[in-house]
Enzyme design. Structure first.
Site, PDB file in Angstrom:
ATOM      1  N   SER A   1       0.843  -1.195   0.000  1.00 27.18           N
ATOM      2  CA  SER A   1       0.000   0.000   0.000  1.00 27.18           C
ATOM      3  C   SER A   1       0.873   1.238   0.000  1.00 27.18           C
ATOM      4  CB  SER A   1      -0.893  -0.003   1.248  1.00 27.18           C
ATOM      5  OG  SER A   1      -1.450   1.277   1.481  1.00 27.18           O
TER       6      SER A   1
ATOM      7  N   TYR B   1      -2.394  -2.375  10.046  1.00 29.20           N
ATOM      8  CA  TYR B   1      -2.269  -2.751   8.639  1.00 29.20           C
ATOM      9  C   TYR B   1      -0.946  -2.273   8.040  1.00 29.20           C
ATOM     10  CZ  TYR B   1      -3.263  -2.729   3.606  1.00 29.20           C
ATOM     11  OH  TYR B   1      -3.199  -2.906   2.246  1.00 29.20           O
TER      12      TYR B   1
END
Length: 295
Positions: A168, A181
């Site tokens: 990400s 995360y």
């Protein structure tokens, strides 16, 4: 001739080279490409796109029925695919998967670590939720590392291999509410950079694809994302396939690169800006619904 006169030589050459490159076979032709999280979303789209370029795709996910559907789609399009249902958080199951793939295919040429989970929850809602951090590390970090360690010896032996990690842009941005995360994805990002340096002379390379927001089931519970621009799974898969073909060190976004520079040159300003942005987007109902209750 008229068309050539109406365009610059550089533009004509660029289009000519691009056209010729499209006529060449893909570097994926005949390659064994293992894709995790392949039952839906980015993983399924990547499997279809890689198979379209001639790869033999090995599909891994927990849901056997959905894997069978993706295999059928690949075969209907003229490609070759194999399904391997597996819970990647089960270490023994991953070891069995590696053994089966090595026995049946002699190893793999490329690995796409796509399977993962995302949690968006503020720290003040996470004081009694250490399991959020444990389960994201289990699937986002330990599972792909276990796969790499299992498949890497065969890549080294054949003096060729490539690993693509679906990460990400958050590893550069350090966005609030994503501590569990982004920490897990950053761990995999760093592991792969180090692994790539150790395997530099072995012909094995690593690419970290730091994707922006992608419209998949993973972001469904977050209300704020319903109005936020996002890539489709197919658009994300095209970036992944290009990473498989071209083997860059990273695939970044402009926004991620800008945030990374700001974090380096003005870290406190970056903290202030992201703090103010985060306050405009509170925790979702899904994030607050089960606070205090273990899954």
């Amino acid at each position: 001739m008229t068309g050539l006169l109406l365009t610059s030589p550089k533009a004509w050459l660029r289009r000519h080279v691009a056209s010729r490159l499209r006529d060449l076979p893909s570097p994926l032709l005949g390659k064994r490409v293992l894709v995790t999280g392949a039952s839906s979303g980015i993983g399924a789209a990547t499997a279809l796109a890689a198979a379209e370029r001639g790869a033999v795709v090995l599909l891994v996910a927990r849901r056997a029925d959905r894997l069978a559907t993706v295999v059928a789609r690949v075969e209907q399009a003229g490609g070759t695919a194999y399904a391997y249902p597996c819970d990647l958080t089960d270490g023994a199951a991953v070891d069995r998967l590696v053994g089966q793939v090595v026995r049946e295919h002699g190893g793999v040429d490329m690995l796409v670590n796509n399977a993962g989970r995302s949690i968006r929850r503020s720290l003040d809602l996470s004081y009694d939720r250490i399991h959020d951090f444990e389960r994201t590390m289990a699937i986002n970090y330990f599972a792909p590392v276990r796969l790499v360690l299992g498949l890497l010896p065969h890549m080294v032996e054949q003096r060729s291999g490539h690993v693509v990690n679906i990460l990400s842009w958050g590893v550069q941005v350090k966005a609030p509410k994503f501590a569990a995360y982004i920490a897990s994805k950053t761990a995999l990002d760093t592991f792969s950079r180090i692994a790539g340096r150790e395997t530099y002379a072995d012909g094995v390379t690593f690419t970290n694809v730091r994707l922006p927001l992608v419209r998949t089931d993973m972001i469904g519970p977050t209300d704020a994302y319903r109005r936020t621009p996002a890539l489709t799974a197919e658009q994300a898969a095209e970036r992944v396939v290009r990473a498989l073909e071209d083997r860059p060190l990273t695939v970044n976004t402009l926004a991620g690169d800008v945030a990374e520079v700001l974090n380096l040159v003005a870290p406190r300003l970056s903290d202030a800006v992201l703090h103010r942005i985060a306050r405009r987007f509170p925790d979702s109902e899904a994030a607050t619904r089960h606070v205090g209750i273990a899954p």
